[in-house]
Design a protein around this motif. Structure first.
Motif, PDB file in Angstrom:
ATOM      1  N   VAL A 127      29.256  20.798  45.346  1.00 59.19           N
ATOM      2  CA  VAL A 127      28.470  19.828  44.588  1.00 59.19           C
ATOM      3  C   VAL A 127      29.377  18.934  43.747  1.00 59.19           C
ATOM      4  O   VAL A 127      29.170  17.719  43.655  1.00 59.19           O
ATOM      5  CB  VAL A 127      27.421  20.551  43.714  1.00 59.19           C
ATOM      6  CG1 VAL A 127      26.800  19.588  42.704  1.00 59.19           C
ATOM      7  CG2 VAL A 127      26.335  21.170  44.580  1.00 59.19           C
TER       8      VAL A 127
ATOM      9  N   ALA B  69      24.934  24.013  52.288  1.00 61.32           N
ATOM     10  CA  ALA B  69      24.651  24.347  50.889  1.00 61.32           C
ATOM     11  C   ALA B  69      23.953  25.693  50.799  1.00 61.32           C
ATOM     12  O   ALA B  69      22.764  25.810  51.156  1.00 61.32           O
ATOM     13  CB  ALA B  69      23.777  23.250  50.265  1.00 61.32           C
TER      14      ALA B  69
ATOM     15  N   VAL C 168      17.307  23.764  47.926  1.00 63.10           N
ATOM     16  CA  VAL C 168      18.023  23.561  46.660  1.00 63.10           C
ATOM     17  C   VAL C 168      17.189  22.772  45.657  1.00 63.10           C
ATOM     18  O   VAL C 168      17.725  22.220  44.693  1.00 63.10           O
ATOM     19  CB  VAL C 168      19.375  22.857  46.902  1.00 63.10           C
ATOM     20  CG1 VAL C 168      20.292  23.736  47.721  1.00 63.10           C
ATOM     21  CG2 VAL C 168      19.180  21.496  47.575  1.00 63.10           C
TER      22      VAL C 168
ATOM     23  N   PHE D  78      29.192  26.829  46.688  1.00 64.73           N
ATOM     24  CA  PHE D  78      28.203  25.770  46.498  1.00 64.73           C
ATOM     25  C   PHE D  78      28.572  24.841  45.342  1.00 64.73           C
ATOM     26  O   PHE D  78      28.516  23.609  45.478  1.00 64.73           O
ATOM     27  CB  PHE D  78      26.828  26.404  46.264  1.00 64.73           C
ATOM     28  CG  PHE D  78      25.756  25.444  45.849  1.00 64.73           C
ATOM     29  CD1 PHE D  78      25.180  24.586  46.765  1.00 64.73           C
ATOM     30  CD2 PHE D  78      25.302  25.409  44.530  1.00 64.73           C
ATOM     31  CE1 PHE D  78      24.180  23.701  46.384  1.00 64.73           C
ATOM     32  CE2 PHE D  78      24.302  24.540  44.147  1.00 64.73           C
ATOM     33  CZ  PHE D  78      23.738  23.684  45.075  1.00 64.73           C
TER      34      PHE D  78
ATOM     35  N   LEU E  17      21.822  18.029  52.564  1.00 67.52           N
ATOM     36  CA  LEU E  17      22.103  19.409  52.176  1.00 67.52           C
ATOM     37  C   LEU E  17      21.197  20.334  52.979  1.00 67.52           C
ATOM     38  O   LEU E  17      19.970  20.149  52.993  1.00 67.52           O
ATOM     39  CB  LEU E  17      21.858  19.626  50.688  1.00 67.52           C
ATOM     40  CG  LEU E  17      23.024  19.338  49.725  1.00 67.52           C
ATOM     41  CD1 LEU E  17      23.525  17.916  49.850  1.00 67.52           C
ATOM     42  CD2 LEU E  17      22.601  19.633  48.292  1.00 67.52           C
TER      43      LEU E  17
ATOM     44  N   ASN F  95      17.162  17.090  50.867  1.00 67.31           N
ATOM     45  CA  ASN F  95      17.093  18.550  50.854  1.00 67.31           C
ATOM     46  C   ASN F  95      16.452  19.010  52.161  1.00 67.31           C
ATOM     47  O   ASN F  95      15.234  19.034  52.295  1.00 67.31           O
ATOM     48  CB  ASN F  95      16.271  19.017  49.645  1.00 67.31           C
ATOM     49  CG  ASN F  95      16.121  20.527  49.594  1.00 67.31           C
ATOM     50  OD1 ASN F  95      16.907  21.254  50.204  1.00 67.31           O
ATOM     51  ND2 ASN F  95      15.122  20.994  48.873  1.00 67.31           N
TER      52      ASN F  95
ATOM     53  N   PHE G 141      26.315  18.807  54.179  1.00 65.46           N
ATOM     54  CA  PHE G 141      26.920  19.864  53.370  1.00 65.46           C
ATOM     55  C   PHE G 141      26.172  21.159  53.633  1.00 65.46           C
ATOM     56  O   PHE G 141      24.943  21.221  53.500  1.00 65.46           O
ATOM     57  CB  PHE G 141      26.850  19.519  51.886  1.00 65.46           C
ATOM     58  CG  PHE G 141      27.319  20.622  50.963  1.00 65.46           C
ATOM     59  CD1 PHE G 141      28.454  21.388  51.250  1.00 65.46           C
ATOM     60  CD2 PHE G 141      26.636  20.891  49.786  1.00 65.46           C
ATOM     61  CE1 PHE G 141      28.877  22.397  50.400  1.00 65.46           C
ATOM     62  CE2 PHE G 141      27.055  21.904  48.923  1.00 65.46           C
ATOM     63  CZ  PHE G 141      28.173  22.657  49.236  1.00 65.46           C
TER      64      PHE G 141
END
Length: 386
Positions: free
Chosen positions: A239, A226, A261, A235, A256, A272, A224
């Motif tokens: 989610v 993000a 994030v 965003f 992501l 992340n 994704f």
């Protein structure tokens, strides 16, 4: 929760990108004599000046801009770059040169670099003067040069703001009478239709040296893009969709990337990856079967890059995306969270997923930036003839 910061600046209100003195001086409703009879060139290389905001290490728009400056130089033109900023603390030209030189994401250009001084302007022998973002259109309009004005447009920037002063000041720049050269056909169509702007466009490309299929096994991860700090990347919508997807396919790893994030409350398990170096992307992409890339203005560069790595891009449907690429392997979906989640699950469950990843990579084999650079230079040459 994000709170907009007001930066200290030299001549702007509330941290606006444009100097309010520049905005006040531009009266685009009256013809500007220097813009009525610009330079024409038919038989020699050009002197091109580019006004831009100071580039950042991870600024994709600046990276693409440098790519096209390099294509202009490859065509024999001489380029110079001028940094325009309202911030009181502007990165030094020396530091900016060093950052660009060290980054693998920036093209190695020969262009000289300067801070823009409106009292001095660009050299008198400048043939073509490019604005490269809405705020830079103001100094480009006011510059005393007789250069032909161009506008390198990569997105519809009024949509970057709530309806207000910045949105209208950005929108006004499409009425300045500049010749637009846009990233993709949607922008060219929109600016011509809505503002009567003369436009050419170049197609998106893919750098095959960075993106290719290296994994020929079934993939059990998704990606994704993000960017919670960039509203047009939707965003929150992503989610919500991924929350549904995680319930449908709890066995799939969700990656992501694009921003750190860690300070956001995200209700599913994820990796992340924050901001990745260009060299890391292909490895991540080749672990993924699907990539969720939402863009509410001009299409992102990511869908074509993902396909080159064998990842099925799941993209919100709309003319802003379809008019840039109608590649049949892009999974266009209405921007409803459950619909996006279902399509990602369907991509994961395809029995021919491996063969399809190879086919989608092949579908962009001849989609390259060199052709885009040729389209840009052709448009520039035609426009300079007057």
């Amino acid at each position: 929760m994000l709170i907009r910061q007001t930066v200290e600046n030299n001549g702007s209100v509330g941290g606006m990108l444009v100097d309010t003195k520049d905005a006040a001086l531009v009266d685009w409703t009256e013809p500007a004599e220097r813009l009525l009879n610009p330079v024409t060139v038919t038989d020699r290389p050009l002197n091109i000046a580019w006004i831009m905001s100071p580039p950042g290490r991870e600024s994709g728009g600046h990276q693409n801009l440098f790519r096209f400056i390099k294509y202009a130089e490859n065509a024999g033109h001489k380029c110079s770059i001028y940094f325009y900023s309202t911030q009181s603390l502007v990165p030094s030209v020396r530091e900016t040169k060093a950052m660009v030189a060290e980054s693998t994401a920036y093209a190695n250009v020969s262009a000289s670099m300067h801070n823009y001084d409106r009292a001095v302007g660009v050299p008198a022998d400048t043939d073509a003067l490019f604005a490269t973002g809405w705020e830079t259109a103001y100094p480009a309009f006011l510059d005393a040069s007789n250069a032909r004005r161009f506008y390198f447009v990569q997105d519809y920037e009024p949509s970057f703001y709530p309806l207000g002063s910045e949105a209208i000041l950005a929108e006004n720049t499409y009425k300045f009478g500049f010749h637009g050269i846009t990233a993709g056909g949607w922008l060219s169509h929109k600016l011509s239709r809505d503002y009567g702007m003369t436009c050419d466009s170049f197609e998106f490309g893919v750098d095959k040296t960075h993106y290719s299929v290296t994994n020929l096994r079934k993939r059990n991860e998704v990606f994704f893009y993000a960017r919670p700090v960039t509203a047009r990347r939707a965003f929150e919508l992503g989610v919500i969709a991924l929350t549904d997807f995680a319930q449908m396919r709890p066995d799939v790893t969700i990656n992501l990337a694009g921003w750190d994030v860690s300070n956001w409350d995200i209700p599913f398990k994820y990796r992340n990856l924050a901001s990745l170096d260009l060299k890391q992307l292909n490895s991540v992409y080749n672990r993924c079967a699907a990539g969720l890339v939402l863009s509410l203005t001009n299409m992102s560069l990511l869908p074509l890059e993902l396909m080159s790595s064998g990842v099925a891009p799941v993209v919100n449907d709309g003319p802003n995306n379809r008019m840039v690429s109608d590649n049949p392997y892009i999974e266009y979906v209405q921007p409803a969270p459950k619909a996006l989640a279902r399509r990602m699950a369907e991509v994961m469950d395809r029995p021919d997923a491996v063969d399809r990843s190879v086919a989608m990579s092949a579908s962009v084999l001849n989609v390259n930036w060199e052709d885009s650079g040729a389209q840009f230079n052709d448009a520039l040459r035609r426009a300079m003839r007057g």
